[in-house]
Write a protein that holds these residues in place. Structure first.
Motif, PDB file in Angstrom:
ATOM      1  N   VAL A 296      48.506  69.571  56.728  1.00 28.84           N
ATOM      2  CA  VAL A 296      47.288  69.696  57.483  1.00 28.84           C
ATOM      3  C   VAL A 296      46.255  69.675  56.652  1.00 28.84           C
ATOM      4  CG1 VAL A 296      46.436  70.074  59.110  1.00 28.84           C
ATOM      5  CG2 VAL A 296      48.440  70.783  59.468  1.00 28.84           C
ATOM      6  N   GLU A 297      46.233  70.436  55.199  1.00 27.18           N
ATOM      7  CA  GLU A 297      45.575  71.036  55.000  1.00 27.18           C
ATOM      8  C   GLU A 297      44.763  69.557  54.407  1.00 27.18           C
ATOM      9  OE1 GLU A 297      46.325  75.157  52.614  1.00 27.18           O
ATOM     10  OE2 GLU A 297      46.759  73.001  52.146  1.00 27.18           O
ATOM     11  N   GLU A 298      45.096  68.483  53.811  1.00 26.11           N
ATOM     12  CA  GLU A 298      44.219  67.952  53.632  1.00 26.11           C
ATOM     13  C   GLU A 298      44.148  66.464  54.876  1.00 26.11           C
ATOM     14  OE1 GLU A 298      47.830  64.111  55.158  1.00 26.11           O
ATOM     15  OE2 GLU A 298      45.067  64.484  53.819  1.00 26.11           O
ATOM     16  N   ASN A 299      44.327  67.160  55.874  1.00 29.10           N
ATOM     17  CA  ASN A 299      43.869  66.257  57.100  1.00 29.10           C
ATOM     18  C   ASN A 299      42.645  67.097  57.652  1.00 29.10           C
ATOM     19  OD1 ASN A 299      43.899  64.037  58.948  1.00 29.10           O
ATOM     20  ND2 ASN A 299      44.710  65.367  60.583  1.00 29.10           N
ATOM     21  N   GLU A 300      42.700  68.434  57.441  1.00 26.97           N
ATOM     22  CA  GLU A 300      41.255  69.680  57.471  1.00 26.97           C
ATOM     23  C   GLU A 300      40.820  70.089  55.993  1.00 26.97           C
ATOM     24  OE1 GLU A 300      41.186  71.779  60.950  1.00 26.97           O
ATOM     25  OE2 GLU A 300      41.895  69.545  62.147  1.00 26.97           O
ATOM     26  N   LYS A 301      40.209  68.873  56.170  1.00 26.94           N
ATOM     27  CA  LYS A 301      39.578  69.142  54.482  1.00 26.94           C
ATOM     28  C   LYS A 301      38.906  70.425  53.705  1.00 26.94           C
ATOM     29  CE  LYS A 301      38.133  66.306  51.706  1.00 26.94           C
ATOM     30  NZ  LYS A 301      35.911  65.475  51.469  1.00 26.94           N
ATOM     31  N   PRO A 302      37.808  71.233  55.287  1.00 23.66           N
ATOM     32  CA  PRO A 302      37.094  72.311  55.102  1.00 23.66           C
ATOM     33  C   PRO A 302      38.429  73.588  54.758  1.00 23.66           C
ATOM     34  CG  PRO A 302      37.283  71.907  57.463  1.00 23.66           C
ATOM     35  CD  PRO A 302      37.605  70.242  56.421  1.00 23.66           C
ATOM     36  N   LYS A 303      39.182  72.948  55.390  1.00 23.91           N
ATOM     37  CA  LYS A 303      40.333  74.600  55.540  1.00 23.91           C
ATOM     38  C   LYS A 303      40.959  74.380  54.366  1.00 23.91           C
ATOM     39  CE  LYS A 303      40.265  73.935  60.577  1.00 23.91           C
ATOM     40  NZ  LYS A 303      41.766  73.755  61.389  1.00 23.91           N
ATOM     41  N   LYS A 304      41.465  73.297  53.643  1.00 24.78           N
ATOM     42  CA  LYS A 304      42.126  73.820  52.594  1.00 24.78           C
ATOM     43  C   LYS A 304      41.123  74.648  51.131  1.00 24.78           C
ATOM     44  CE  LYS A 304      40.855  70.142  50.254  1.00 24.78           C
ATOM     45  NZ  LYS A 304      40.207  68.619  49.686  1.00 24.78           N
ATOM     46  N   LYS A 305      39.965  74.382  51.366  1.00 25.99           N
ATOM     47  CA  LYS A 305      39.114  74.718  50.482  1.00 25.99           C
ATOM     48  C   LYS A 305      39.224  76.377  50.380  1.00 25.99           C
ATOM     49  CE  LYS A 305      35.819  71.259  49.976  1.00 25.99           C
ATOM     50  NZ  LYS A 305      35.090  70.783  50.986  1.00 25.99           N
ATOM     51  N   SER A 306      39.418  76.955  51.482  1.00 20.02           N
ATOM     52  CA  SER A 306      39.822  78.458  51.503  1.00 20.02           C
ATOM     53  C   SER A 306      41.236  79.539  51.826  1.00 20.02           C
ATOM     54  CB  SER A 306      39.046  79.556  52.758  1.00 20.02           C
ATOM     55  OG  SER A 306      40.777  78.912  54.324  1.00 20.02           O
TER      56      SER A 306
ATOM     57  N   PHE B 163      19.143  65.064  63.350  1.00 20.88           N
ATOM     58  CA  PHE B 163      20.333  64.492  63.916  1.00 20.88           C
ATOM     59  C   PHE B 163      19.714  65.073  65.960  1.00 20.88           C
ATOM     60  CE2 PHE B 163      23.408  67.094  60.377  1.00 20.88           C
ATOM     61  CZ  PHE B 163      22.405  65.689  60.186  1.00 20.88           C
ATOM     62  N   LEU B 164      17.947  66.139  65.488  1.00 23.93           N
ATOM     63  CA  LEU B 164      17.599  66.168  66.985  1.00 23.93           C
ATOM     64  C   LEU B 164      17.249  64.663  67.431  1.00 23.93           C
ATOM     65  CD1 LEU B 164      15.975  69.637  66.810  1.00 23.93           C
ATOM     66  CD2 LEU B 164      18.658  68.841  67.878  1.00 23.93           C
ATOM     67  N   ARG B 165      16.596  64.124  66.602  1.00 15.52           N
ATOM     68  CA  ARG B 165      15.808  62.818  67.280  1.00 15.52           C
ATOM     69  C   ARG B 165      17.049  61.468  67.230  1.00 15.52           C
ATOM     70  NH1 ARG B 165      12.863  65.183  69.084  1.00 15.52           N
ATOM     71  NH2 ARG B 165      11.231  66.412  67.662  1.00 15.52           N
ATOM     72  N   PHE B 166      17.881  61.590  66.423  1.00 16.72           N
ATOM     73  CA  PHE B 166      18.815  60.394  65.624  1.00 16.72           C
ATOM     74  C   PHE B 166      20.432  60.797  65.379  1.00 16.72           C
ATOM     75  CE2 PHE B 166      20.599  57.514  62.756  1.00 16.72           C
ATOM     76  CZ  PHE B 166      19.961  56.571  62.951  1.00 16.72           C
ATOM     77  N   PRO B 167      20.605  60.674  67.006  1.00 18.40           N
ATOM     78  CA  PRO B 167      21.699  62.137  66.581  1.00 18.40           C
ATOM     79  C   PRO B 167      23.584  61.357  65.737  1.00 18.40           C
ATOM     80  CG  PRO B 167      20.889  61.868  68.931  1.00 18.40           C
ATOM     81  CD  PRO B 167      20.284  61.378  68.497  1.00 18.40           C
ATOM     82  N   GLU B 168      23.246  59.899  65.744  1.00 19.92           N
ATOM     83  CA  GLU B 168      24.202  59.190  65.440  1.00 19.92           C
ATOM     84  C   GLU B 168      24.653  59.586  64.312  1.00 19.92           C
ATOM     85  OE1 GLU B 168      21.721  58.414  67.719  1.00 19.92           O
ATOM     86  OE2 GLU B 168      22.366  56.644  68.677  1.00 19.92           O
ATOM     87  N   ALA B 169      23.260  60.329  63.094  1.00 15.42           N
ATOM     88  CA  ALA B 169      23.388  60.291  62.016  1.00 15.42           C
ATOM     89  C   ALA B 169      23.640  61.399  61.922  1.00 15.42           C
ATOM     90  CB  ALA B 169      21.525  60.441  61.545  1.00 15.42           C
ATOM     91  N   LEU B 170      24.426  62.519  62.646  1.00 20.17           N
ATOM     92  CA  LEU B 170      25.321  63.301  62.794  1.00 20.17           C
ATOM     93  C   LEU B 170      26.729  63.447  61.690  1.00 20.17           C
ATOM     94  CD1 LEU B 170      25.495  66.329  63.152  1.00 20.17           C
ATOM     95  CD2 LEU B 170      26.145  66.302  64.412  1.00 20.17           C
ATOM     96  N   ARG B 171      27.513  62.194  62.380  1.00 23.18           N
ATOM     97  CA  ARG B 171      28.649  62.050  61.657  1.00 23.18           C
ATOM     98  C   ARG B 171      29.089  61.482  60.316  1.00 23.18           C
ATOM     99  NH1 ARG B 171      33.468  61.786  64.192  1.00 23.18           N
ATOM    100  NH2 ARG B 171      33.743  60.340  63.899  1.00 23.18           N
ATOM    101  N   PRO B 172      28.039  60.446  60.184  1.00 25.75           N
ATOM    102  CA  PRO B 172      27.845  60.548  58.713  1.00 25.75           C
ATOM    103  C   PRO B 172      27.696  60.989  58.047  1.00 25.75           C
ATOM    104  CG  PRO B 172      26.917  58.491  59.907  1.00 25.75           C
ATOM    105  CD  PRO B 172      27.270  59.839  61.208  1.00 25.75           C
ATOM    106  N   ALA B 173      26.286  62.250  58.079  1.00 23.25           N
ATOM    107  CA  ALA B 173      25.868  62.892  57.102  1.00 23.25           C
ATOM    108  C   ALA B 173      26.541  63.977  57.068  1.00 23.25           C
ATOM    109  CB  ALA B 173      24.718  63.248  57.700  1.00 23.25           C
ATOM    110  N   PHE B 174      27.801  64.597  58.374  1.00 20.05           N
ATOM    111  CA  PHE B 174      27.932  65.599  58.195  1.00 20.05           C
ATOM    112  C   PHE B 174      29.206  66.380  57.141  1.00 20.05           C
ATOM    113  CE2 PHE B 174      30.807  69.379  59.754  1.00 20.05           C
ATOM    114  CZ  PHE B 174      30.019  70.619  59.920  1.00 20.05           C
ATOM    115  N   PRO B 175      29.723  65.719  55.964  1.00 20.24           N
ATOM    116  CA  PRO B 175      30.597  65.145  55.160  1.00 20.24           C
ATOM    117  C   PRO B 175      29.472  65.719  54.088  1.00 20.24           C
ATOM    118  CG  PRO B 175      31.406  63.818  56.144  1.00 20.24           C
ATOM    119  CD  PRO B 175      29.840  63.570  56.923  1.00 20.24           C
ATOM    120  N   ARG B 176      28.560  65.147  53.845  1.00 25.01           N
ATOM    121  CA  ARG B 176      27.745  65.963  52.494  1.00 25.01           C
ATOM    122  C   ARG B 176      26.835  66.976  53.177  1.00 25.01           C
ATOM    123  NH1 ARG B 176      24.280  62.463  49.646  1.00 25.01           N
ATOM    124  NH2 ARG B 176      25.350  60.550  50.557  1.00 25.01           N
TER     125      ARG B 176
END
Lengths: 170, 971
Positions: free
Chosen positions: B906-916, B174-187
């Motif tokens: 919203v929960e389905e819009n915001e996946k991470p929150k759903k989990k909690s 991410f530091l060297r290639f910031p464009e990777a952050l968004r596609p990689a973030f879900p993983r």
């Protein structure tokens, strides 16, 4: 993030240096020197944290060190690391060395700096803590050493074979 | 025979291995460089051999030499050769060498791409691990771009060892290639809930690093982290999470409220000091972010302070240090709670450990009050005498000034005391804070009108004994104080008891050893004093009659005229110029005196320096408005053909008005302009040229001519002469001692009125200060910010552009909650992977397109959310209902009957929150089964997304309730 890990002896001779940020060789030596000067003048009964040197980091960075017999283990870290956590990490590192070298002493580090690096690589990766569980670290190191041994014995047998082959043909 | 041959083969293979090298270096301590040079030659030979083991051996030796400070980058190609070996042993040596010697700008790195990719995809987890470890040290932007996809693949490796390393590696990518952050973030987010705790910990580590720089983008992960915090027992991970929360709470007060309880529990329960300390730190951060409105607010702060006290009292110096560090954070918002532990902190000032003393010094800032200021400063002064290192002493000095001057001298009740402290500070050897002391003296003299008489008396003494300050070369910076002293004596010369003595002090020959800018101030103030003596010699009318007075004035004039030439010869331009002007003026007065026409001249000279100088706001210069129609870039005259040497002084002048640190600016400007020593003739010639130039320069005040024309009207006989009552000059022991004020304070606290001998120095003060009580400040401080240009107002933080443009984290400041766009994918190179990737890409695209419609519908959601986060309140409109119950307290949740629907939206819009959401109880039990559950969730999610919005709320509700059922079944 850990910016650098330095090990040097009571006279400032570097025994291991790992920089997670690029500095050229001269700069590295200067940093080691400066760090040694900062650390070595401190008594053993004062705290193990030191506001960073001028060469590495700046205000956000701290030197966290431990002094074992003849060696100083210094970690240069930024504010995202827990001070006490890093002290523990140094302890884990040294204990791992102790397990791997059986009563580790400065000579072990002098002659096997490559092995020390391999051990460190199992603890810290790219300036981030990779593993802190000592038994896990030891398993990984042992498995890799086994791999190496296997290759060496294979290599030796190969040497023998070729030599024998030469002998037979000659 | 056979054996020998084998041996020979072996020896050739290991000509001189690493151990031999190390041993050799140790045995050749006297000619180490020579030995190493020889070794390097051997290594070069070895590197030329075909045999990979010889090469690996050579590279291993190079790695060692690199540690000793030798540049071995010339061998980088060989390092790559060794890295590409098929043998793990050699590969390891190669990667170690690479990680020690390569850096992102190493050119040969582009050759490594395919090799590293091969290693990453190796069957052996240790080879892949090796590649990851090595890559983490030398990854370049190109490598990051080309390998991002391969590392991503490793994120889902079956081996935790590799997943763990790959997760950490992603941060470097991410530091060297910031464009990777968004596609990689879900993983990456998935890895927060990895079944392996090591992987989890690594993911937490990476997210923490990311969030540290751009916390607002990671707020949506708070529920996941909250869950981890309440369930995990891994202290390492807990520390990281708690630190992360510390960074998040300032952005989201509601998160803070939620955190207090679990954190407090942890504080009570944990035995690990490191965890305890981080908990306290985060609780402090929470309490800072929630300014008020918490009922148990004070109990939390009390708990923290209590625990910190235990830390500080511990015999372990490390805990003591950290305790003080955390205390200073509390101090900013809750000074009272810290003040109750003043005893402890003052005790730490005496600690043998300098780090601890420094931390305690930081805390002193909040410890002082009107009552104890004198005592604390006294203590610091004693420390300063004892301190060995200059840096610690400097720190003490600046701290004394800081605590005294805070809030416009809020805690100072007696400025005589403060001035005497400052005067005592001038005696400190080898400090770099001379300018600081000088500034304080000036500031106090200007702001506190009532103290001027006292300051002037003290400064006159300092000037008289300037050799004490300039006597040692190492006190170089302390001579700045003379700058302040000269100015104060000149500006407030009406308070001088013996102007003539002070004038003499200013004219002393030794003065010419001072820095130029101080000499310049000297010259200027010599003239002020001279004018003062002329006027005070008596009324103009009586001058001519009183021969005694006339004689005195003549004597003074002669003295000034005799001593000024030494200033004229100064190598400093500014001094020279001022001194020449001053000398001419004095000569003129002398002439008038002999003619008997000097009446009123004194007043004339004084009027040259008329007018009060007020403090100017620090930003005033910047705020001066450019008048309309003025183009600052335009040439006023035709530009000169070339830079002539005459214009040099003009060129340098602008630095006088440089913005920023004015003090430094002009010191520099003087130091940078050191013309060669000039002979008298040259000086004369230059002066004529300069006068010529000045005559043409409309900006120059032509004071001389004006005076001449006027002076004709006066008759020398009318020059008034008064008796000069010159008392014996005070000696240096007359300098006020700050201890004396401390004693006085103690005495006055028992008895109200005490008279002491030493106070005879200033009669005016004796009366007033005796009458005043301790509690009430003796002097009124002018606390204005300073003068500003008309129409300009003070603004805060307008110049705060400290953001480092090179910080890679700037590029990582992206919104992670926004759905991915089609073009946002990781670049792929090899054909095989491209196929693999397309599948995932399609999947994403599918999700995305279905989300798209919905996004249109809900485009308002994000801003509304933010609104809510900021206000902490909920609006009534049902569709705009707050998103998720994580942020709500239980009670709030109960009170809101209608939230469920919108929550689901919203929960389905915001996946991470759903989990909690509300399943905290069942979640920790079954980790394996959770995966299944997640798949189900996703399916239901995708299907529900396809439904049109108006009808989809109830539908979704159904699916969600189904899902809940699933969950229950699963657990």
């Amino acid at each position: 993030m850990i910016k650098a890990i330095l090990v040097f002896n009571n006279h400032g001779k570097p025994r291991l240096s790992k920089f997670y940020q690029y500095f050229n060789e001269d700069m590295q030596q200067q940093i080691i020197k400066e760090t040694f000067q900062l650390v070595s003048k401190r008594d053993d009964n004062v705290c193990n944290f030191l506001e960073g040197g001028s060469l590495i980091g700046g205000s956000d960075y701290k030197l966290i060190y431990r002094h074992y017999a003849t060696l100083y283990f210094v970690f240069c870290v930024d504010s995202s690391e827990s001070e006490l956590g890093i002290l523990d990490l140094i302890q884990v590192f040294v204990e791992t060395l102790d397990k791997c070298f059986e009563n580790v002493c400065e000579l072990d580090l002098i002659f096997h700096v490559d092995k020390v690096h391999y051990i460190l690589n199992e603890l810290v990766m790219g300036g981030m803590v990779l593993e802190t569980n000592m038994s896990e670290i030891l398993t990984r190191i042992e498995e890799q050493n086994k791999l190496e041994k296997l290759e060496v014995s294979f290599l030796l047998s190969a040497v023998f074979d070729t030599s024998l082959g030469e002998l037979n043909s000659g | 025979m056979a054996l020998r041959k084998v041996k020979g083969n072996l020896e050739r293979m290991f000509d001189k291995n690493l151990t031999d090298l190390v041993r050799g270096i140790r045995n050749n301590k006297d000619n180490e460089t020579k030995f190493i040079a020889q070794c390097i030659e051997e290594i070069k030979l070895e590197l030329r051999q075909e045999n990979i083991s010889v090469k690996a051996n050579a590279v291993a030796k190079l790695t060692y030499l690199q540690m000793m400070g030798y540049d071995v980058s010339w061998a980088c190609f060989n390092v790559i050769e060794v890295m590409s070996s098929t043998k793990f042993t050699y590969k390891r040596i190669g990667y170690l060498a690479a990680s020690q010697t390569f850096h992102p700008d190493t050119e040969v790195l582009m050759l490594t791409t395919n090799m590293v990719r091969k290693d990453l995809n190796s069957q052996s987890q240790y080879e892949a691990g090796l590649a990851l470890s090595g890559l983490s040290c030398f990854i370049s932007p190109d490598l990051a771009r080309d390998l991002a996809n391969d590392i991503m693949t490793l994120l889902s490796s079956t081996r935790p060892y590799l997943r763990k390393k790959a997760v950490l590696m992603m941060y470097k990518v991410f530091l060297r290639f910031p464009e990777a952050l968004r596609p990689a973030f879900p993983r990456l987010k998935e890895k927060l809930e990895d079944p392996d705790s090591g992987v989890q910990s690594a993911a937490v580590n990476v997210v923490c690093e990311l969030a540290r720089k751009n916390p607002k983008n990671y707020l949506s992960l708070a529920p996941v982290f909250f869950k981890l915090m309440t369930t995990s027992t891994n202290n390492w991970m807990l520390i990281k999470i708690i630190k992360l929360f510390g960074a998040l709470t300032p952005l989201e007060p509601r998160l803070g409220k939620k955190l207090i309880e679990p954190l407090t529990n942890l504080i009570h329960s944990t035995s690990a000091m490191s965890l305890l300390y981080e908990c306290i730190n985060t609780v402090i951060a929470v309490l800072i972010s929630i300014s008020s409105g918490m009922p148990n607010h004070s109990t939390s702060i009390q708990l923290c302070v209590q625990k910190l006290r235990i830390l500080i009292e511990d015999s372990d110096q490390n805990l003591k240090y950290l305790g003080l560090l955390a205390m200073s954070k509390i101090l900013k918002t809750h000074p009272k709670s810290v003040q109750s532990h003043k005893d402890l902190i003052l005790q730490c000032l005496d600690d043998k450990d300098e780090s601890i003393r420094l931390r305690a010094l930081d805390l002193l800032y909040g410890m002082v009050s009107k009552k104890n200021l004198m005592e604390i400063v006294k203590k610091l002064m004693i420390h300063m005498d004892k301190a060995e290192g200059t840096s610690y002493r400097d720190e003490l000095l600046s701290k004394i000034i800081e605590i005294c001057s805070q809030n416009n001298y809020q805690h100072i009740t007696n400025f005589e005391w403060y001035v005497s402290v400052l005067v005592e500070l001038t005696r400190m050897e080898g400090t770099k804070h001379g300018p600081l002391v000088a500034n304080q003296l000036l500031d106090v003299a200007i702001r506190v009108a009532a103290i001027r008489a006292f300051v002037v008396a003290q400064m006159a003494l300092l000037l008289d004994n300037s050799h004490f300050i300039t006597g040692f070369s190492q006190r170089a910076s302390m001579c700045e104080v003379l700058f302040a002293a000269a100015w104060i004596c000149g500006e407030f010369s009406e308070f001088l008891t013996d102007p003539k003595a002070t004038l003499e002090a200013l004219l002393r020959a030794r003065v010419s050893t001072l820095p130029g800018h101080i000499q310049a101030v000297y010259v200027q103030n010599i003239m002020k004093l001279y004018g003062r003596i002329l006027t005070s010699s008596g009324s103009d009318a009586s001058m001519d009659e009183d021969m005694v007075a006339k004689a005195a004035v003549e004597e003074v004039s002669e003295m000034v005229a005799a001593r000024l030439p030494s200033f004229v010869e100064s190598s400093e331009l500014e001094v020279q110029e001022r001194a020449s002007c001053a000398l001419q003026l004095v000569k003129f007065v002398q002439k008038q005196l002999t003619k008997g026409q000097a009446a009123g001249l004194g007043a004339e000279i004084v009027s040259l320096f008329d007018g009060e100088l007020n403090p100017v706001a620090p930003k005033a210069q910047k705020k001066v408005q450019v008048p309309e129609g003025l183009d600052l870039d335009e040439w006023i005259n035709e530009p000169p053909p070339s830079e002539s040497s005459d214009s040099e002084p003009e060129v340098q002048r602008p630095s006088l008005f440089a913005t920023g640190n004015a003090e430094n600016a002009y010191v520099e400007s003087y130091q940078s302009s050191k013309p060669a020593e000039l002979t008298q003739e040259e000086v004369q010639r230059n002066r004529e040229a300069r006068q010529q130039e000045q005559a043409c320069n409309p900006n120059y005040l032509k004071g001389g001519g004006k005076l001449e024309s006027k002076s004709g009207m006066f008759d020398v006989a009318e020059v008034p002469v008064a008796q000069l009552d010159l008392p014996v000059a005070l000696k240096i022991p007359g300098l006020a001692s700050s201890d004396h004020y401390l004693q006085k304070q103690k005495q006055t606290s028992s008895k109200k009125k005490v008279s002491t001998k030493k106070k005879k120095k200033s009669k005016k003060h004796k009366e007033s200060s005796d009458e005043e009580e301790l509690a009430a400040p003796l002097h009124v401080v002018n606390t204005d910010v300073g003068e500003m240009p008309e129409g300009a107002t003070l603004s805060d933080g307008m110049d705060d552009d400290n953001n480092d443009l090179n910080d890679p984290h700037r590029a990582l400041d992206v919104n992670l909650d926004e759905p991915l766009r089609a073009e946002e994918t990781l670049p792929v190179r090899s054909h095989r992977e491209a196929v693999k990737f397309e599948v995932t890409g399609e999947k994403k695209a599918k999700k995305k397109s279905s989300k798209k419609e919905e996004k249109v519908k809900k485009s308002k959601k994000q801003p509304i959310m933010m609104d809510l986060l900021q206000n902490g309140e909920h609006t009534n409109a049902p569709t705009e209902e707050p998103s998720n119950d994580f942020w709500l307290d239980h009670a709030e949740y109960e009170a809101m009957p209608d939230t469920s629907q919108s929550k689901l939206q919203v929960e389905e819009n915001e996946k991470p929150k759903k989990k909690s959401s509300s399943k905290t109880k069942e979640k920790s039990k079954e980790k394996k089964k959770k995966k299944e559950k997640k798949v189900i969730n996703e399916d239901s999610l995708v299907s529900s997304l396809a439904v049109e919005a108006p009808t989809f709320v109830p539908d979704l509700k159904q699916t969600m309730s189904n899902k809940d059922k699933n969950v229950l079944i699963v657990s």
